[in-house]
Design an enzyme around this catalytic site. Sequence first.
Site, PDB file in Angstrom:
ATOM      1  CG  HIS A 254      50.432  47.731  40.707  1.00  0.00           C
ATOM      2  ND1 HIS A 254      51.569  48.339  41.224  1.00  0.00           N
ATOM      3  CD2 HIS A 254      50.261  48.250  39.464  1.00  0.00           C
ATOM      4  CE1 HIS A 254      52.070  49.165  40.310  1.00  0.00           C
ATOM      5  NE2 HIS A 254      51.294  49.133  39.240  1.00  0.00           N
ATOM      6  CG  ASN A 255      44.951  47.850  45.507  1.00  0.00           C
ATOM      7  OD1 ASN A 255      44.124  48.347  44.732  1.00  0.00           O
ATOM      8  ND2 ASN A 255      45.602  48.569  46.402  1.00  0.00           N
ATOM      9  CG  PHE A 256      39.586  43.819  43.526  1.00  0.00           C
ATOM     10  CD1 PHE A 256      39.495  43.159  42.312  1.00  0.00           C
ATOM     11  CD2 PHE A 256      38.402  44.178  44.157  1.00  0.00           C
ATOM     12  CE1 PHE A 256      38.266  42.849  41.740  1.00  0.00           C
ATOM     13  CE2 PHE A 256      37.167  43.883  43.604  1.00  0.00           C
ATOM     14  CZ  PHE A 256      37.111  43.215  42.383  1.00  0.00           C
ATOM     15  CE  LYS A 257      38.377  49.886  47.765  1.00  0.00           C
ATOM     16  NZ  LYS A 257      38.239  48.512  48.252  1.00  0.00           N
ATOM     17  CG  HIS A 258      45.551  49.630  39.714  1.00  0.00           C
ATOM     18  ND1 HIS A 258      45.664  50.879  39.148  1.00  0.00           N
ATOM     19  CD2 HIS A 258      46.191  48.774  38.865  1.00  0.00           C
ATOM     20  CE1 HIS A 258      46.351  50.797  38.008  1.00  0.00           C
ATOM     21  NE2 HIS A 258      46.672  49.531  37.814  1.00  0.00           N
ATOM     22  CG  HIS A 294      45.787  45.872  34.074  1.00  0.00           C
ATOM     23  ND1 HIS A 294      44.688  46.144  34.873  1.00  0.00           N
ATOM     24  CD2 HIS A 294      46.756  46.739  34.472  1.00  0.00           C
ATOM     25  CE1 HIS A 294      44.982  47.130  35.691  1.00  0.00           C
ATOM     26  NE2 HIS A 294      46.226  47.507  35.480  1.00  0.00           N
ATOM     27  CG  ASP A 404      48.010  50.453  33.724  1.00  0.00           C
ATOM     28  OD1 ASP A 404      47.505  50.259  34.848  1.00  0.00           O
ATOM     29  OD2 ASP A 404      49.136  50.038  33.399  1.00  0.00           O
ATOM     30  CD  GLN A 455      52.121  61.813  39.957  1.00  0.00           C
ATOM     31  OE1 GLN A 455      52.923  60.885  39.853  1.00  0.00           O
ATOM     32  NE2 GLN A 455      50.947  61.792  39.384  1.00  0.00           N
TER      33      GLN A 455
END
Length: 559
Positions: A254-258, A294, A404, A455
């Site tokens: 859950h970082n900036f690339k996400h 978000h 998301d 998954q």
Amino acid sequence: LQMAAKIIYFTVNGRAEQAEFREDCPAQDVKDLFRAAAEAGPYDILKLYNTKGNIINISPGLEPNTPQSCYKLEVVAADCNSVNVTGADLATVLGFDLSSMEKRLQSLEKKILVEAGETPSVVLEMKSQVESFREKLESVEHLSWLGLFKELSEGTHKPSPFYHKRALRKTREECERVRETFLQMSSLEVTEEVKQYLKTPTFDNWQWEDAEIMVLLRVMYTDLDFMTKFNIELEVLQEFLYEVYRRYNNIPFHNFKHCFCVTQMMYGLIWLTDLRSKFDDIDLLTMMTSAVCHDLDHTGYNNAYQINARTELALRYNDISPLENHHCAVAFEILEKTENNIFRNLSTEQYKRIREGMIKCILATDMARHNEILNKFKSILPAFDFTNKDHKDVLMMIMIKVSDISNEARPMDVAEPWLDCLLQEFFNQSDMEKLEGLPVTPFMDRDKVTKPSSQTGFIRFVLLPLFIELANLFPSLEQHIIDPVRKALDYYTEMEKALEKEKQNRAQGDQPGKVQVANTDRPREPAAPSDPKTPANGNLSRPAGPLKPPASTVPYIKK
């Protein structure tokens, strides 16, 4: 043992070139080498394409190729206001004083003539080399050979790519470095090809550094015409994007690339569904900004952990979507500062509408509300009305939910590294839960979860039902997001079968007289994804320093 040099063949601006470097050559030197070959400015954005047209990472790990399978190097964002640099300017940048060198050489030559009576051949050779050096500096065609003179550091000092071993918050130095690079890119013009690529779910985020990502986010706001319609000043948008970058943490998933991936998917869906003709511009601005914000200040531990551990967030928000409430609060905390407030030129009524919409969208990303929101959407779908505000509000929530959790709609070489990052974050949480004596979240337990099992159920029971309902409203999305997800389900189903078979073989190997097979029934703790999967965090430019080109490791370009 010295590693053998590899040769990379590529074209740039229609001309053929080849680069030669060792695999242990520092990554920044390889990037600088290609930058020199493209005769690009220090803040221009370069990308390398393989024969299939896919972007590949410019790194020491580049796969060697042949002249028949040339890569293609392009400057995808260039400063249109840049000026030509003279040979003397380049010499100064590189730390050479040609005038001083020539005077020194002339002085030595006179001294030798007095003492020896004639000019030795070694001095004549030096003069020839200095003259050649001057000619090359003054000839634009040969700038690529400057890769020869890049300083090679003895070791890298970049933060470890293992996110969980880095400090949670970004350091001031890290932020300032990225900010400076981003602001230097403020006048870059992105190519039309990249703009079109940005509108597709196949976009590969792993090939873009943080400052470049902010440039791409700026492009999205510009191309949707938000700047003009809502009177958003470029400087304010840039400050907003930088503050958003700063408030995303150094965690595996859950970082900036996400944040970028979710926003880019939202952007792509807006174009693929022609939502611009169905929604007001203010709704589109709400959706895009909600996607950007978000997961602000996510710490890598989900709501279940927050509630069980009785964290400050859980106490503050009474166990009701503590993370999502926090993300939203941080977003408006950023927007409260005038210099960051991209909504500052909106009317009170417009701001109120955007705030209400952003709160709804961000709170909708709490997966605990998944069935509630999906069932509401299914109930209105048969008679969906784009003029009905309640219908549009639900669709906006569905759109951000799809964005998301959309990684599996991307190509496998983009999606699978994200799964590794997610499992790392999950495993970190379950480890902490065990240490603190808290209930262990079952789907995060490294002792019970396998990569495919994490998954198959998620795709079958969460992703596909959600994506299918959205495609029922927009049939054109079938090929873009549903077909890839079905392929991903097949991929992980086969992987699960293979792991089960290997587990059975291992069980047989445990029997007396049998050879034991290594335990592979669960994934190893994901290592730092290697290029091209590792998000690049290096600078786009290097600090100036003395030129020390050790011949054994210097990369170079051949015409």
